[in-house]
Write a protein that holds these residues in place. Structure first.
Motif, short mmCIF file in Angstrom:
data_model
loop_
_atom_site.label_atom_id
_atom_site.label_comp_id
_atom_site.label_asym_id
_atom_site.label_seq_id
_atom_site.Cartn_x
_atom_site.Cartn_y
_atom_site.Cartn_z
N GLN A 31 0.83 -1.21 0.00
CA GLN A 31 0.00 0.00 0.00
C GLN A 31 0.86 1.26 0.00
N SER A 32 0.32 2.34 -0.58
CA SER A 32 1.05 3.61 -0.57
C SER A 32 1.24 4.13 0.85
N LEU A 33 0.32 3.78 1.74
CA LEU A 33 0.51 3.98 3.17
C LEU A 33 0.61 2.59 3.79
N GLU A 98 -3.90 2.60 -3.11
CA GLU A 98 -4.08 3.78 -2.26
C GLU A 98 -5.26 3.64 -1.31
N LYS A 99 -5.80 2.45 -1.17
CA LYS A 99 -6.97 2.24 -0.29
C LYS A 99 -6.74 2.78 1.12
N VAL A 104 -7.51 6.45 5.64
CA VAL A 104 -6.91 7.06 6.83
C VAL A 104 -7.08 8.58 6.77
N ALA A 105 -6.86 9.17 5.60
CA ALA A 105 -7.02 10.62 5.45
C ALA A 105 -8.43 11.05 5.79
N ALA A 106 -9.42 10.26 5.38
CA ALA A 106 -10.82 10.60 5.66
C ALA A 106 -11.11 10.53 7.15
N VAL A 192 -12.65 3.52 -5.26
CA VAL A 192 -12.65 2.06 -5.13
C VAL A 192 -11.75 1.67 -3.97
N THR A 193 -12.30 0.94 -3.01
CA THR A 193 -11.52 0.51 -1.85
C THR A 193 -11.50 -1.01 -1.71
#
Length: 229
Positions: A31-33, A98-99, A104-106, A192-193
């Motif tokens: 993941q990107s994070l 980027e899921k 997490v940002a939200a 899309v998650t």
């Protein structure tokens, strides 16, 4: 923008999932994070699933238990998870890269929100007699798919663990409906998650058993509402 201090625990139940497990785990690890930990709970597999999980290494670790079902395996993972946020991933599904970052940002943007979901894209083949085509379709809201969500770990102090007796392929719906009934706030992102792999061995492909479990979940919700009146 997400905090570098954000920690996500990913819980992956698996039962005889050697065909898809490594690809699923790679989609979580890459993941990107990146997640803080990926907890694979092997639910009594007789194939190479535990070995696949163990050979990936940090941040993946594998717990083993006798076969008790998906909800029990998820609960085992919850019992040892230490991240601020919880994400569930089934052994045969995937996540967009980027899921975790967008979810997490939200959650960090709004402390009043405890559950973030999104849209689901179906990948893979089709069930016998039930062809699937994504042509001309927009990805649907993920609805009752727990694997499309990101959840604050503190929420489980209010909801308790997943219901292990609700029935086949219904623990997702039961927990999400319970969270709604308790006033836990959820938002759906226009992203899309979840990449949901549709194949003949999905637990949800057993339509009759899944429907029975989902009816129990709805009845439980109605009973809770009547009790408040």
């Amino acid at each position: 923008m997400t905090s570098v201090a954000a920690t996500v625990s990913v819980i992956v139940p698996v039962f005889n999932g050697e065909r898809y497990l490594e690809e699923a785990l790679r989609s979580a690890v890459d993941q990107s994070l990146p997640p803080f930990e990926v907890i694979v709970v092997d639910d009594g597999s007789t194939d190479a699933s535990p070995k696949i999980a163990e050979r990936i290494g940090d941040p993946v670790r594998c717990l083993r238990q006798e076969n008790a079902g998906v909800a029990a395996a998820r609960n085992r993972g919850l019992s040892v998870a230490t991240g601020e946020f919880i994400a569930f991933l089934d052994h045969d599904d995937l996540w967009p890269r980027e899921k975790l970052e967008v979810q997490v940002a939200a959650l960090e943007a709004d402390p009043e929100v405890d559950v973030v979901s999104g849209r689901m894209r179906v990948i893979g083949g089709a069930l016998p007699g039930r062809e699937w085509s994504g042509k001309g379709r927009r990805e649907a809201l993920a609805g009752a798919h727990l694997t499309a969500t990101l959840i604050r770990r503190s929420v489980f102090e209010r909801t308790g663990l997943l219901d292990e007796k609700i029935g086949h392929a219904a623990d997702d719906l039961e927990w999400l409906v319970l969270a709604r009934d308790l006033g836990i706030r959820r938002v759906n992102l226009d992203a899309v998650t979840l990449l949901y792999r549709w194949h003949g061995d999905n637990t949800s492909s057993d339509i009759e058993s899944a429907a029975a479990g989902q009816l129990k979940a709805v009845k439980s919700s109605l009973d809770r509402r009547r009790a408040k009146q």
